[in-house]
Design an enzyme around this catalytic site. Structure first.
Site, PDB file in Angstrom:
ATOM      1  N   ASP A  18       0.878  -1.175   0.000  1.00  0.00           N
ATOM      2  CA  ASP A  18       0.000   0.000   0.000  1.00  0.00           C
ATOM      3  C   ASP A  18       0.914   1.222   0.000  1.00  0.00           C
ATOM      4  OD1 ASP A  18      -2.111   1.792   0.319  1.00  0.00           O
ATOM      5  OD2 ASP A  18      -3.174   0.437   1.669  1.00  0.00           O
ATOM      6  N   ASP A  49      -2.813   4.734  -2.735  1.00  0.00           N
ATOM      7  CA  ASP A  49      -3.786   5.436  -1.905  1.00  0.00           C
ATOM      8  C   ASP A  49      -4.036   6.844  -2.448  1.00  0.00           C
ATOM      9  OD1 ASP A  49      -5.169   5.660   0.879  1.00  0.00           O
ATOM     10  OD2 ASP A  49      -3.887   7.432   0.768  1.00  0.00           O
ATOM     11  N   GLU A  85      -6.888   4.015  -5.671  1.00  0.00           N
ATOM     12  CA  GLU A  85      -8.055   4.476  -4.915  1.00  0.00           C
ATOM     13  C   GLU A  85      -8.529   5.769  -5.575  1.00  0.00           C
ATOM     14  OE1 GLU A  85      -9.278   5.469  -0.312  1.00  0.00           O
ATOM     15  OE2 GLU A  85      -7.370   6.210  -1.085  1.00  0.00           O
ATOM     16  N   HIS A 111     -10.563  -1.531   4.954  1.00  0.00           N
ATOM     17  CA  HIS A 111     -10.145  -0.920   6.220  1.00  0.00           C
ATOM     18  C   HIS A 111     -10.785   0.448   6.467  1.00  0.00           C
ATOM     19  CE1 HIS A 111      -7.538   0.820   3.161  1.00  0.00           C
ATOM     20  NE2 HIS A 111      -7.344   1.834   3.974  1.00  0.00           N
ATOM     21  N   ASP A 112     -11.398   1.045   5.441  1.00  0.00           N
ATOM     22  CA  ASP A 112     -12.029   2.351   5.577  1.00  0.00           C
ATOM     23  C   ASP A 112     -13.550   2.281   5.642  1.00  0.00           C
ATOM     24  OD1 ASP A 112      -9.802   3.994   5.687  1.00  0.00           O
ATOM     25  OD2 ASP A 112      -9.658   4.208   3.513  1.00  0.00           O
TER      26      ASP A 112
END
Length: 560
Positions: free
Chosen positions: A98, A199, A256, A331-332
């Site tokens: 990531d 990200d 993302e 995770h968000d």
């Protein structure tokens, strides 16, 4: 058919701090991940995506990187990472890192030097502006609330941060900074990593001149996503990154990219674009948010018709032109069974149904840790049990607006990112087998009933259902590459679609309701030619030539 290994892969996302603690400090680490590689191999996944493990002050759980070349000591050492990479590869598992390219930590050496003076050689690595008559340089609102600008007393200017003030945005107009990032990415590729999840990659370009957003309500700060999301120059930068760095290796990339539809996504992932392999779309993640709301913490009821419309657009628009990344949680986001299913009476059935859904769509599936055992939202009763900076900021903001605390906590129970960040539930022992010590965040209270050990021992568990689905995906190319076609588009309870590849036709039937629903066989599919590949109820329902009754949250997949 344009086949690629990353199209056929299944990704498992690990949130390292919450996955497995190996040294008894209450924090998940790399050696904990190593100890569970056999578990992941047996599950049937192909790629492990790890959320950030770099050196970081941890203001945003690792998405504030202070050293791209270092491992945060709480996770272990670079030797531990090298061993993880070696052991994963020995099991046929790939590792995807990531990587945050939009911003760094305010403790990164670049920013410390940039902040030292206006004449610093690295001043232009970040975005600095003068204030306007005592006000912020513009009225943009941060994702975490408040202005995107943080004043600096020493130099008299403010720096831009789309996220928290601890995460200053990098200036992608600075060529020297860009080449430093290229150098770092090549370093990780040389180590042997197999891909990157980028990200907030859609935000690396900001509108020229950083203009104010329209402000009809005369608020001090307003949402200004149109000035820093998916701007045209992003594509120029990504093509250059791909040509100069990423294409050197056969790796997997996913970006993302919030705030776009499938047509816009093709600008990132179109086969001829040479930018990214796939992007995460967010349209289905906003189904339970009011379209006119000013906060993601607001909620509304969503309908299956809305979900079908969104997913069908992505499936049909990208077919033979680009590639989807399919997920229902990460995770968000809240836990998928709590958000899209029924996490009480029909937790097992609805968790299996949702797995059937996103694992039989065209695109690479992403499983978030714990979904394979049906982990649920945490819904802690005390704000002191939460750790997420976004959640804590919202709680304080709600107090200033005199929002009733019960309403605030209800919003947090539904939407907090910490719902997905509680420790992985390995067994029924203290701390759910995650650690021998008190974890960094509380374990979900239901861990004694919902855990890996119990799931493995139960042949009808959600875990074993995932294993069967993943095995079917490897066995039948139609599940990977078949063309999607929606059926019964106006049915409010059933989501039915086909996947077709050459002579193979897959029929997926999903009951998204808690009611028993009548299903009729489509005229164009011969009832006699069907083969049931998988279903989420142990007892097979009575099938008639005309159709069958589907029980609450029932899922059935047929091959014709």
């Amino acid at each position: 058919m344009n086949t690629k290994w990353w199209k056929e892969a299944v990704v498992y996302e690990i949130y390292p701090i919450s996955f497995k603690d190996s040294n008894g400090d209450g924090i998940g680490d790399l050696r904990g991940i190593i100890s569970k590689l056999d578990y992941l191999q047996n599950l049937g996944v192909d790629v492990i995506w790890m959320c950030p493990i770099y050196q970081s002050p941890g203001q945003d759980n690792g998405y504030d990187i202070s050293d791209h070349y270092g491992i945060k000591p709480q996770f272990g050492t670079m030797h531990d990472f090298d061993e993880l990479l070696k052991e994963a590869h020995a099991r046929g598992l790939k590792i995807m890192m990531d990587l945050v390219l939009n911003h760094t930590s305010d403790q990164h050496p670049w920013f410390i030097e940039s902040k030292s003076s206006k004449s610093s050689p690295k001043r232009d690595y970040y975005i600095w502006r003068d204030s306007k008559k005592g006000l912020s340089p513009n009225n943009w609102e941060s994702y975490f609330g408040g202005s995107v600008w943080e004043p600096d007393e020493k130099t008299g200017q403010s720096y831009l941060h789309l996220y928290s003030k601890y995460q200053p945005d990098l200036n992608w107009q600075n060529e020297e900074m860009i080449h430093e990032l290229y150098k770092m990415i090549r370093w990780w590729l040389k180590k042997g990593v197999d891909g990157f999840r980028f990200d907030a990659i859609a935000h690396i370009v900001k509108a020229k001149g950083l203009p104010d957003a329209d402000n009809p309500k005369h608020l001090p700060v307003v949402q200004a996503y149109q000035f820093f999301s998916n701007l045209e120059h992003v594509h120029t930068l990504l093509r250059k990154l791909n040509e100069e760095v990423l294409m050197e290796c056969d790796i997997m990339t996913v970006g993302e990219t919030s705030g776009l539809g499938p047509e816009q996504a093709l600008e990132y992932v179109g086969d001829e674009r040479h930018e990214l392999n796939m992007v995460f779309q967010f349209e289905h993640m906003t189904l339970d948010s009011p379209s006119t709301g000013t906060s993601r913490w607001e909620s509304r009821s969503w309908t299956l018709l809305e979900l079908k419309k969104i997913m069908s657009r992505w499936q049909t628009t990208l077919h033979n032109k680009g590639w989807n990344a399919n997920y229902l949680g990460n995770h968000d986001q809240p836990r998928q069974v709590s958000r899209f299913g029924n996490d009480t009476e029909y937790r097992v059935e609805s968790a299996k149904m949702l797995a059937t859904f996103f694992l039989t769509l065209e695109g690479t599936p992403y499983i978030y840790q714990g979904e394979e055992i049906g982990m649920t939202n945490a819904s802690f009763q005390q704000i002191g049990d939460y750790r997420d900076i976004e959640t804590l900021n919202f709680f304080e903001l709600a107090k200033t607006k005199q929002m009733p605390e019960d309403k605030t906590m209800a919003a947090i129970h539904a939407k907090s990112r910490d719902n997905a960040r509680t420790p992985m539930q390995w067994d029924a022992s203290e701390h759910a087998g995650f650690s021998d010590a008190e974890p960094w965040i509380k374990v979900n209270d239901n861990y004694k009933d919902i855990n890996v050990e119990a799931a493995i021992q139960d042949p009808d568990s959600i875990y074993h259902y995932y294993r069967k689905l993943l095995a079917l995906r490897k066995q039948h190319k139609v599940i990977v590459y078949g063309e999607y076609k929606l059926m019964l588009p106006l049915d409010p309870d059933l989501y039915v679609y086909t996947r077709t590849l050459a002579e193979e036709c897959l029929l997926v039937i999903l009951n998204f309701s808690h009611d028993t629903i009548e299903f009729e066989w489509p005229d164009q599919l011969a009832y006699e030619a069907r083969e049931l590949l998988i279903g989420n109820y142990e007892e097979v329902p009575e099938e008639r030539k005309e159709g069958m009754l589907l029980r609450p949250y029932e899922a059935r997949v047929y091959m014709f």
